[in-house]
Design an enzyme around this catalytic site. Structure first.
Site, mmCIF file in Angstrom:
data_model
loop_
_atom_site.group_PDB
_atom_site.id
_atom_site.type_symbol
_atom_site.label_atom_id
_atom_site.label_comp_id
_atom_site.label_asym_id
_atom_site.label_seq_id
_atom_site.Cartn_x
_atom_site.Cartn_y
_atom_site.Cartn_z
ATOM 1 N N HIS A 153 0.831 -1.213 0.000
ATOM 2 C CA HIS A 153 0.000 0.000 0.000
ATOM 3 C C HIS A 153 0.867 1.266 0.000
ATOM 4 O O HIS A 153 0.730 2.130 -0.878
ATOM 5 C CB HIS A 153 -0.908 -0.020 1.241
ATOM 6 C CG HIS A 153 -1.785 1.194 1.397
ATOM 7 N ND1 HIS A 153 -3.112 1.207 1.056
ATOM 8 C CD2 HIS A 153 -1.517 2.444 1.857
ATOM 9 C CE1 HIS A 153 -3.625 2.408 1.297
ATOM 10 N NE2 HIS A 153 -2.674 3.185 1.789
ATOM 11 N N GLU A 154 1.780 1.348 0.947
ATOM 12 C CA GLU A 154 2.615 2.551 1.043
ATOM 13 C C GLU A 154 3.499 2.698 -0.191
ATOM 14 O O GLU A 154 3.772 3.814 -0.653
ATOM 15 C CB GLU A 154 3.465 2.529 2.318
ATOM 16 C CG GLU A 154 2.677 2.465 3.633
ATOM 17 C CD GLU A 154 1.646 3.574 3.794
ATOM 18 O OE1 GLU A 154 1.792 4.630 3.157
ATOM 19 O OE2 GLU A 154 0.672 3.363 4.551
#
Lengths: 499, 499
Positions: A263-264
């Site tokens: 995600h990041e």
């Protein structure tokens, strides 16, 4: 130096100060010695104060006035930069300084009161603070408002320019209906996946080795970023060549860190691929919260939720973890990952029920700002909505209305970004599939065409295009939630073996 | 606000900017993404430029002029702060800005030329750059000079206020003689220690665990510091609650990182224990390079070279390293650590021959600035001195005159600090022993009285006292090199079994 060059040099100073504040923030979240905190607060507040001052002071006011009167002195590029700068300037300058400082004080105190309320699991502790923040926000809304819009639209627009309650009402209604139908199908016809292996222990170093390989393949560039440990994961970009990501590890929940890092990395890849020509201007960096989330969620949910992706990556995970998953085949593993189960807490929810958590918050925020509800009733409204949409009811305010930090900081209008990001991601996925077979690529050795597509259609533009224009140009239409519904239906029917 | 309060607030701004520059520097040495380097250079140069500007601009000039005329408006504390600020101000302001910028450009280019000369092992590549730096330094010396002093004294004073060639000539003559005598004794009567075990492999994580325990015991406070990996080890203090240390690890040379970390922890402990009242003034932080080195070398050489210390720590090292040192007893281990052997390279030398490396540099720097030597002859002068003092002669300029970075940056007068630190450390050790039995403490569980003594006598004062005053107050006399000679004699006679 031309006036435009002077203006750009001035904006660069602001960017450099913000970069220093960013580094200080990253450091304080990733390992600053604990006793250094009060010194750090002094430094950050000094530097961010200087950046804010330069964004609003007499010099900036003169630039704004000058170029308003002399647009012909701006190049095409200068015009873009000026427009975005003016937008930020107006937002900052319409609030009287003393009221803004009052608001800062209010939210700063509210945070600790919110923490205390959580300890007591009691909304009434937080109620007065929240009321004051809402009152003050209502005082600011008319000052921010530029055209005919509902109060809540004004707040929405701070995170997603161009978004309105009119659009969201329709979109969310459709999503809600779609999810409820999928959930009913699963309930009546589905076969629940096996999940007993999900919490098997995987050493932190092994998780890190695995996910590092994965995000490198996805295109996160470690020569222009890094991965660190933290408590609340985030991506922070100092500049396009330094977009850092962080995560929290749990040896008995390897999927949390794995998907968290993916995600990041999505946020990071967005920042790493903005065109360098926007460096040191307000056009550097992602254009909105919603578009940013579309990139992180594309990575986390679309890629990290793809069976083809796991068919390729699971053998690597198995080889790194010895006998841990020896008895779990690829199909069982994948379906276990994608179990859906209603939960009370947003950040623990799965990719099917997640939008419902957002819709609940959206509906409540809209009631607060566009209707005249009694704030006393908020916990009951909250709990009733969870019961209605998810079939479960919080037993206390900690697992109910006190779960998220956003309101204590006055961030109203922020939550919809998460759902917007998810809808955008599904819509981009659909459009991407017209040009390539994404599943085939995810099953292959080379993911580069996915990043190339996202860079071409989204990343490169930085903040130079508004969310709606980006989505329109990339997909040929405005936000259309049907793609998300179709995506979820196909995915969950597969996971739950529904023909 | 009084004028003094205004002045202190202004100095605080400069400190906060320097703190941000420090954080950026630490980050760039400990893991900044490599491609971020050019962006980082922009940020650091902007912030340090702003700090430099505030230190020399009209506002600062007005403060200097005002308080010169109105000393009565300063409190006792304000007077101390003003005096130190004025000292820095004069140093910075006597050089015309354009000449200073020229010097910066010169040294910046010289660094890459020095790197190239090293690759070619050829001094002649570097010669012209070095000549220009020396010429420009000679141009600046009269502008820095405040009283009767030799040229080289002016340079010395920038690193060690109050130090003169007159003092150093005597002191170094004595040290040189002492070392040569000890070396002759060892040569004729000594039994060389066993050293074959020194390069046995110790995993990085094990080294880290061991040395972390050691420096915690010594009093390095990890809640106000941290330990990171780097290429060229350093300590960097952002503030007294954030004094970071770094090291380089080598699995086949555990003693390098162990003593390196203990060394940097000595710098860190100094900064951590400066009185908080000096925060955000030029009096925060260590008073000179020499006193700073006295603290790091006290840790590294006095403590890390103590047999009592190793009698206590070696069992821990053994227990952490399995069978690695099972066959090596405490006495053999300790003596192996302290082998002395002449070397060509300063940073690889042992604690007996180290001062000779410094004395050679001191004598050459003095010749450059106080005599009129031909710079052409430098390599020969260098090599002759190594042959004379250490009995070995460099085969090329890389292991000779090109080995250190300092001259390429214009840092003349810096080298003596290392030897001063060593002499101060031995003198402090002698004084400390009048109040407690240091060896007994180092053999015990509790080292706190050593840190307490150093804090009481050195650390707390920050830069509010000059080196000579600190040494005088702490030891009852000025710099006296006999303590170092006595210390080395006792230590090396023990290691080499000379009765």
């Amino acid at each position: 130096m031309t006036k435009e060059q002077e203006f750009l040099a001035y904006l660069k100073e602001i960017s450099l100060l913000q970069e220093a504040v960013g580094l200080a923030e990253w450091d304080s979240q990733t390992g600053m010695p604990e006793e250094g905190a009060s010194y750090r607060a002094e430094m950050s507040s000094y530097l961010s104060g200087m950046a804010f001052d330069k964004s609003t002071n007499q010099t900036m006011t003169e630039y704004m006035t000058y170029f308003e009167a002399h647009p012909e002195e701006l190049s095409a590029f200068g015009k873009e930069v000026y427009a975005k700068t003016k937008e930020n300037y107006d937002l900052n300058n319409n609030i009287p300084v003393d009221r803004f400082q009052e608001f800062m004080k209010l939210t700063s105190n509210a945070h600790s009161i919110w923490v205390k309320a959580r300890e007591n699991k009691d909304y009434s502790v937080f109620k007065e603070s929240l009321e004051n923040i809402i009152l003050m926000t209502k005082e600011f809304i008319p000052l921010w408002k530029k055209e005919e819009a509902t109060n809540y639209d004004v707040l929405l627009n701070q995170y997603e320019p161009g978004m309105t309650t009119e659009i969201l009402d329709n979109v969310f209604e459709q999503v809600k209906k779609g999810i409820i139908e999928i959930r009913q199908e699963i309930e009546s016809k589905g076969t629940a996946p096996r999940t007993d292996f999900i919490h098997r222990s995987v050493a932190k170093e092994t998780q890190k080795e695995f996910v590092t390989k994965v995000i490198e393949q996805l295109g996160y560039d470690f020569s222009r970023g890094r991965l660190d440990d933290t408590v609340h994961p985030f991506m922070l970009n100092l500049n396009r060549n330094d977009a850092r990501i962080t995560t929290r590890w749990d040896e008995t929940d390897f999927i949390m860190a794995t998907l968290g890092v993916i995600h990041e990395a999505g946020h990071g890849m967005y920042e790493q691929n903005v065109d360098a020509k926007y460096d040191y201007t307000p056009l550097a960096g992602g254009t909105s919260m919603g578009i940013h989330e579309s990139q992180s969620l594309f990575n986390e949910i679309i890629v990290g939720g793809s069976q083809a992706f796991w068919s390729r990556q699971y053998p690597l995970l198995q080889s790194l973890t010895g006998d841990t998953f020896k008895d779990i085949d690829n199909d069982v593993f994948y379906k276990g990952l994608k179990e859906t189960k209603p939960s009370l807490v947003r950040i623990e929810s799965d990719s099917l029920t997640y939008p419902l958590h957002i819709i609940i918050r959206y509906e409540i925020e809209k009631m607060i700002f566009n209707e005249d509800i009694n704030l006393e009733d908020l916990p009951t409204i909250w709990n009733d909505k969870y019961e209605e949409y998810l079939g479960i009811r919080p037993e206390n305010d900690l697992e109910g209305i006190l779960q998220d930090v956003h309101w204590s900081g006055g961030s109203f209008g922020y939550f919809p970004s998460y759902a917007l990001g998810y809808m955008y991601a599904a819509q981009l996925y659909h459009a991407m599939n017209k040009e390539m077979n994404v599943e085939e690529i995810l099953a292959s050795d080379d993911y580069s065409s996915i990043l190339a597509w996202l860079t071409e259609n989204i990343h490169q533009y930085g903040s130079s295009r508004k969310p709606n224009q980006l989505i329109m140009d990339a997909t040929g239409e405005s936000l259309n939630p049907q793609y998300l519904i179709d995506y979820m239906k196909e995915l969950y029917f597969n996971v739950y073996d529904i023909a």
